[in-house]
Write a protein that holds these residues in place. Sequence first.
Motif, PDB file in Angstrom:
ATOM      1  N   GLU A 442       0.825  -1.205   0.000  1.00  0.00           N
ATOM      2  CA  GLU A 442       0.000   0.000   0.000  1.00  0.00           C
ATOM      3  C   GLU A 442       0.859   1.254   0.000  1.00  0.00           C
ATOM      4  O   GLU A 442       0.621   2.204  -0.766  1.00  0.00           O
ATOM      5  CB  GLU A 442      -0.947   0.001   1.205  1.00  0.00           C
ATOM      6  CG  GLU A 442      -1.825   1.235   1.256  1.00  0.00           C
ATOM      7  CD  GLU A 442      -2.683   1.292   2.514  1.00  0.00           C
ATOM      8  OE1 GLU A 442      -3.411   2.291   2.688  1.00  0.00           O
ATOM      9  OE2 GLU A 442      -2.607   0.349   3.340  1.00  0.00           O
ATOM     10  N   THR A 443       1.875   1.291   0.856  1.00  0.00           N
ATOM     11  CA  THR A 443       2.726   2.471   0.953  1.00  0.00           C
ATOM     12  C   THR A 443       3.457   2.720  -0.361  1.00  0.00           C
ATOM     13  O   THR A 443       3.512   3.861  -0.852  1.00  0.00           O
ATOM     14  CB  THR A 443       3.743   2.297   2.090  1.00  0.00           C
ATOM     15  OG1 THR A 443       3.041   2.045   3.311  1.00  0.00           O
ATOM     16  CG2 THR A 443       4.603   3.537   2.247  1.00  0.00           C
ATOM     17  N   ALA A 444       4.015   1.670  -0.946  1.00  0.00           N
ATOM     18  CA  ALA A 444       4.753   1.834  -2.209  1.00  0.00           C
ATOM     19  C   ALA A 444       3.820   2.229  -3.347  1.00  0.00           C
ATOM     20  O   ALA A 444       4.168   3.076  -4.186  1.00  0.00           O
ATOM     21  CB  ALA A 444       5.488   0.541  -2.544  1.00  0.00           C
ATOM     22  N   ASP A 445       2.631   1.640  -3.398  1.00  0.00           N
ATOM     23  CA  ASP A 445       1.687   1.976  -4.466  1.00  0.00           C
ATOM     24  C   ASP A 445       1.222   3.425  -4.367  1.00  0.00           C
ATOM     25  O   ASP A 445       0.990   4.077  -5.395  1.00  0.00           O
ATOM     26  CB  ASP A 445       0.478   1.041  -4.418  1.00  0.00           C
ATOM     27  CG  ASP A 445       0.772  -0.313  -5.060  1.00  0.00           C
ATOM     28  OD1 ASP A 445       1.621  -0.361  -5.965  1.00  0.00           O
ATOM     29  OD2 ASP A 445       0.160  -1.315  -4.648  1.00  0.00           O
ATOM     30  N   ARG A 446       1.067   3.937  -3.165  1.00  0.00           N
ATOM     31  CA  ARG A 446       0.667   5.343  -3.012  1.00  0.00           C
ATOM     32  C   ARG A 446       1.756   6.287  -3.522  1.00  0.00           C
ATOM     33  O   ARG A 446       1.456   7.414  -3.923  1.00  0.00           O
ATOM     34  CB  ARG A 446       0.337   5.651  -1.551  1.00  0.00           C
ATOM     35  CG  ARG A 446      -0.924   4.966  -1.062  1.00  0.00           C
ATOM     36  CD  ARG A 446      -1.352   5.457   0.311  1.00  0.00           C
ATOM     37  NE  ARG A 446      -2.449   4.671   0.835  1.00  0.00           N
ATOM     38  CZ  ARG A 446      -3.725   4.841   0.505  1.00  0.00           C
ATOM     39  NH1 ARG A 446      -4.049   5.793  -0.350  1.00  0.00           N
ATOM     40  NH2 ARG A 446      -4.663   4.076   1.030  1.00  0.00           N
ATOM     41  N   GLU A 447       3.015   5.839  -3.495  1.00  0.00           N
ATOM     42  CA  GLU A 447       4.097   6.642  -4.042  1.00  0.00           C
ATOM     43  C   GLU A 447       4.135   6.558  -5.568  1.00  0.00           C
ATOM     44  O   GLU A 447       4.515   7.522  -6.235  1.00  0.00           O
ATOM     45  CB  GLU A 447       5.440   6.160  -3.478  1.00  0.00           C
ATOM     46  CG  GLU A 447       5.604   6.378  -1.986  1.00  0.00           C
ATOM     47  CD  GLU A 447       5.863   7.822  -1.635  1.00  0.00           C
ATOM     48  OE1 GLU A 447       6.254   8.595  -2.533  1.00  0.00           O
ATOM     49  OE2 GLU A 447       5.668   8.208  -0.465  1.00  0.00           O
ATOM     50  N   LEU A 448       3.740   5.412  -6.118  1.00  0.00           N
ATOM     51  CA  LEU A 448       3.835   5.201  -7.562  1.00  0.00           C
ATOM     52  C   LEU A 448       2.621   5.716  -8.318  1.00  0.00           C
ATOM     53  O   LEU A 448       2.746   6.118  -9.483  1.00  0.00           O
ATOM     54  CB  LEU A 448       4.006   3.707  -7.863  1.00  0.00           C
ATOM     55  CG  LEU A 448       5.345   3.075  -7.457  1.00  0.00           C
ATOM     56  CD1 LEU A 448       5.272   1.561  -7.612  1.00  0.00           C
ATOM     57  CD2 LEU A 448       6.478   3.635  -8.308  1.00  0.00           C
ATOM     58  N   LEU A 449       1.447   5.684  -7.699  1.00  0.00           N
ATOM     59  CA  LEU A 449       0.212   6.036  -8.389  1.00  0.00           C
ATOM     60  C   LEU A 449      -0.207   7.458  -8.054  1.00  0.00           C
ATOM     61  O   LEU A 449       0.026   7.937  -6.940  1.00  0.00           O
ATOM     62  CB  LEU A 449      -0.896   5.047  -8.005  1.00  0.00           C
ATOM     63  CG  LEU A 449      -0.616   3.597  -8.431  1.00  0.00           C
ATOM     64  CD1 LEU A 449      -1.631   2.650  -7.799  1.00  0.00           C
ATOM     65  CD2 LEU A 449      -0.651   3.466  -9.949  1.00  0.00           C
ATOM     66  N   PRO A 450      -0.850   8.150  -8.992  1.00  0.00           N
ATOM     67  CA  PRO A 450      -1.237   9.552  -8.752  1.00  0.00           C
ATOM     68  C   PRO A 450      -2.282   9.678  -7.656  1.00  0.00           C
ATOM     69  O   PRO A 450      -3.000   8.722  -7.333  1.00  0.00           O
ATOM     70  CB  PRO A 450      -1.790   9.996 -10.111  1.00  0.00           C
ATOM     71  CG  PRO A 450      -2.177   8.727 -10.808  1.00  0.00           C
ATOM     72  CD  PRO A 450      -1.218   7.680 -10.327  1.00  0.00           C
ATOM     73  N   THR A 451      -2.379  10.860  -7.098  1.00  0.00           N
ATOM     74  CA  THR A 451      -3.258  11.075  -5.946  1.00  0.00           C
ATOM     75  C   THR A 451      -4.731  10.961  -6.305  1.00  0.00           C
ATOM     76  O   THR A 451      -5.545  10.654  -5.433  1.00  0.00           O
ATOM     77  CB  THR A 451      -2.993  12.461  -5.341  1.00  0.00           C
ATOM     78  OG1 THR A 451      -3.114  13.465  -6.380  1.00  0.00           O
ATOM     79  CG2 THR A 451      -1.584  12.543  -4.763  1.00  0.00           C
ATOM     80  N   PHE A 452      -5.092  11.210  -7.564  1.00  0.00           N
ATOM     81  CA  PHE A 452      -6.517  11.122  -7.924  1.00  0.00           C
ATOM     82  C   PHE A 452      -6.986   9.672  -8.084  1.00  0.00           C
ATOM     83  O   PHE A 452      -8.167   9.429  -8.298  1.00  0.00           O
ATOM     84  CB  PHE A 452      -6.809  11.908  -9.207  1.00  0.00           C
ATOM     85  CG  PHE A 452      -6.007  11.480 -10.411  1.00  0.00           C
ATOM     86  CD1 PHE A 452      -6.387  10.377 -11.166  1.00  0.00           C
ATOM     87  CD2 PHE A 452      -4.877  12.178 -10.790  1.00  0.00           C
ATOM     88  CE1 PHE A 452      -5.656   9.979 -12.273  1.00  0.00           C
ATOM     89  CE2 PHE A 452      -4.133  11.796 -11.897  1.00  0.00           C
ATOM     90  CZ  PHE A 452      -4.525  10.692 -12.637  1.00  0.00           C
ATOM     91  N   HIS A 453      -6.074   8.711  -7.974  1.00  0.00           N
ATOM     92  CA  HIS A 453      -6.453   7.308  -8.076  1.00  0.00           C
ATOM     93  C   HIS A 453      -6.711   6.736  -6.688  1.00  0.00           C
ATOM     94  O   HIS A 453      -5.945   6.968  -5.748  1.00  0.00           O
ATOM     95  CB  HIS A 453      -5.332   6.517  -8.756  1.00  0.00           C
ATOM     96  CG  HIS A 453      -5.569   5.038  -8.784  1.00  0.00           C
ATOM     97  ND1 HIS A 453      -6.563   4.446  -9.533  1.00  0.00           N
ATOM     98  CD2 HIS A 453      -4.937   4.020  -8.129  1.00  0.00           C
ATOM     99  CE1 HIS A 453      -6.526   3.143  -9.362  1.00  0.00           C
ATOM    100  NE2 HIS A 453      -5.561   2.853  -8.516  1.00  0.00           N
ATOM    101  N   ASP A 454      -7.804   5.993  -6.553  1.00  0.00           N
ATOM    102  CA  ASP A 454      -8.141   5.329  -5.301  1.00  0.00           C
ATOM    103  C   ASP A 454      -7.371   4.014  -5.220  1.00  0.00           C
ATOM    104  O   ASP A 454      -7.717   3.038  -5.885  1.00  0.00           O
ATOM    105  CB  ASP A 454      -9.654   5.073  -5.239  1.00  0.00           C
ATOM    106  CG  ASP A 454     -10.073   4.442  -3.911  1.00  0.00           C
ATOM    107  OD1 ASP A 454      -9.287   4.537  -2.945  1.00  0.00           O
ATOM    108  OD2 ASP A 454     -11.172   3.868  -3.843  1.00  0.00           O
ATOM    109  N   VAL A 455      -6.306   4.009  -4.428  1.00  0.00           N
ATOM    110  CA  VAL A 455      -5.422   2.847  -4.354  1.00  0.00           C
ATOM    111  C   VAL A 455      -6.165   1.664  -3.737  1.00  0.00           C
ATOM    112  O   VAL A 455      -6.839   1.791  -2.706  1.00  0.00           O
ATOM    113  CB  VAL A 455      -4.164   3.172  -3.529  1.00  0.00           C
ATOM    114  CG1 VAL A 455      -3.289   1.933  -3.354  1.00  0.00           C
ATOM    115  CG2 VAL A 455      -3.369   4.270  -4.211  1.00  0.00           C
ATOM    116  N   SER A 456      -6.059   0.520  -4.385  1.00  0.00           N
ATOM    117  CA  SER A 456      -6.668  -0.712  -3.877  1.00  0.00           C
ATOM    118  C   SER A 456      -5.793  -1.281  -2.761  1.00  0.00           C
ATOM    119  O   SER A 456      -4.569  -1.369  -2.903  1.00  0.00           O
ATOM    120  CB  SER A 456      -6.806  -1.727  -5.015  1.00  0.00           C
ATOM    121  OG  SER A 456      -7.313  -2.953  -4.542  1.00  0.00           O
ATOM    122  N   VAL A 457      -6.425  -1.674  -1.651  1.00  0.00           N
ATOM    123  CA  VAL A 457      -5.712  -2.176  -0.476  1.00  0.00           C
ATOM    124  C   VAL A 457      -6.139  -3.618  -0.220  1.00  0.00           C
ATOM    125  O   VAL A 457      -7.333  -3.937  -0.234  1.00  0.00           O
ATOM    126  CB  VAL A 457      -6.000  -1.314   0.767  1.00  0.00           C
ATOM    127  CG1 VAL A 457      -5.251  -1.861   1.980  1.00  0.00           C
ATOM    128  CG2 VAL A 457      -5.600   0.137   0.522  1.00  0.00           C
TER     129      VAL A 457
END
Length: 528
Positions: A442-457
């Motif tokens: 989750e932490t790494a994906d939040r760094e790689l993906l833009p803020t407007f994307h809802d990161v899947s956890v």
Amino acid sequence: MFDTVSSFNTLTPKFYVALTGTSSLISGLIFIFEWWYFQKYGTSFIEQVSVSHLRPLIGGVENSPPVPGFSANNGENETNRQSLSECKVWRNPLNLFRGAEYSRYTWVTGKEPLTYYDMNLSAQDHQTFFTCDTDSLRPSDTVMQKAWRERNPQARIKAAYQALELNNEKYFFLLQPTYFSIWNICLNCATAYVLLAEEEATTIIDAEKYFKQALKAGETVYRKSQHCHPQNSQHEAQLRRDTNVLVYVKRRLAMCARKLGRIKEAVKIMRDLMKEFPLLSMLNIHENLLEALLELQAYADVQAVLAKYDDISLPKSAAICYTAALLKARAVSDRFSPETASRRGLSTAEINAVEAIHRAVEFNPHVPKYLLEMKSLILPPEHILKRGDSEAVAYAFFHLQHWKRIEGALNLLHCTWEGTFRMIPYPLEKGHLFYPYPSCTETADRELLPTFHDVSVYPQKELPFFIHFTAGLCSFSAMLAVLTHQFPELMVIFAKAFFGMLLSPFNFIMEKIKRFMPSSLWHQLTQI
């Protein structure tokens, strides 16, 4: 002596309305902050402060000196090392072109599809692939070294043109021409064209033209580098760099051909690359080949590639696992029906397909929601985290069309993918076919993906206790505020009775103290 309860008898209903309203407001603000903090960082702020700051103050953590020859943190260090290896970020083998694709998205939507962290990783990759220790010996190479480190895109493009201009200077009129003074200039020209193709070209056709120019320069210098390879370590380093440039350019040319519809040409380039440079398997060129073969619907060739790369000794990826599942689903998906399967049971081929889907979902549980269009897709990042949401976005972006093309494949996936989670009830502790799911994605994906994307956890985190507590406190105080405002006299009576019962033990103790204590001493204490 004063009676403690008597002080509450003088309070008016307005005081209780203000008290309950203020407490409701404060608890509501705390609840909103707790919820925001949990959504952003995945933990409770109150819990984190309690563990980090309050627990040491009350003696919850004891610092003992280390014992020579023994480390009490060996297990923790092993866990950290495993976590770092699990959260290694890989370059996306199908990453898009910045100028021709990412920039066009920004022009249309006004949103930045790439994060600073992702672009910084790409800058590090470019410096690793396209530079070496001897670049300082040549002005054009020095310019390109700075270009790959430059943050401003326009400054990078300007530096690339500057390097091309330096190449036109007459270095070849040196009295004693050497390896460095003549044909290595072509390499720098190649890297300059690579940068222009990636960032200045606004269409795939323009990017392909730049890459073809880079290929001419890259092939020339690569052939001459091979002859000078045995001389010294500098030549060896330059050969590695020349190889990286050539492989990169050919791969991007294959991707240009794929995007322009010349798929058979793209497949040929990729096969030749894999045959000519078999040791560069870590570049995952086979994933580009798999996608192109699926577009050709050459499923026998896809199976042949999987037979080579879907091996227990080789690292897995979402492309490998889900493509294997797709091929097995293709054999049964057009005839599959959940109602029929529940009556007669699953056939051997259907069991194999379901097991392949479960295997793929265990490796990356984020992919099905994108394939089933339960979550919206975005442009894939330039780097991905295996088993993470970034890898799922990258896979689904290119492979969703292949799943749609096979009749019933998405229906079979929809009916069976959630069954995976029954086999791994505690995915962070124990896996079924793979290692336990890493907790750092989750932490790494939040760094790689833009803020407007809802990161899947995954797995979904339970709400911390303090969010439930603050939500209950806010609701309870709000209810009291409304009741006090609507029925002030009645609520005042209840409040006085409540505080009277709450303080009655204290009054009882004070009466006992007063009875056994001399009146003069008690008088002095009350005066204080």
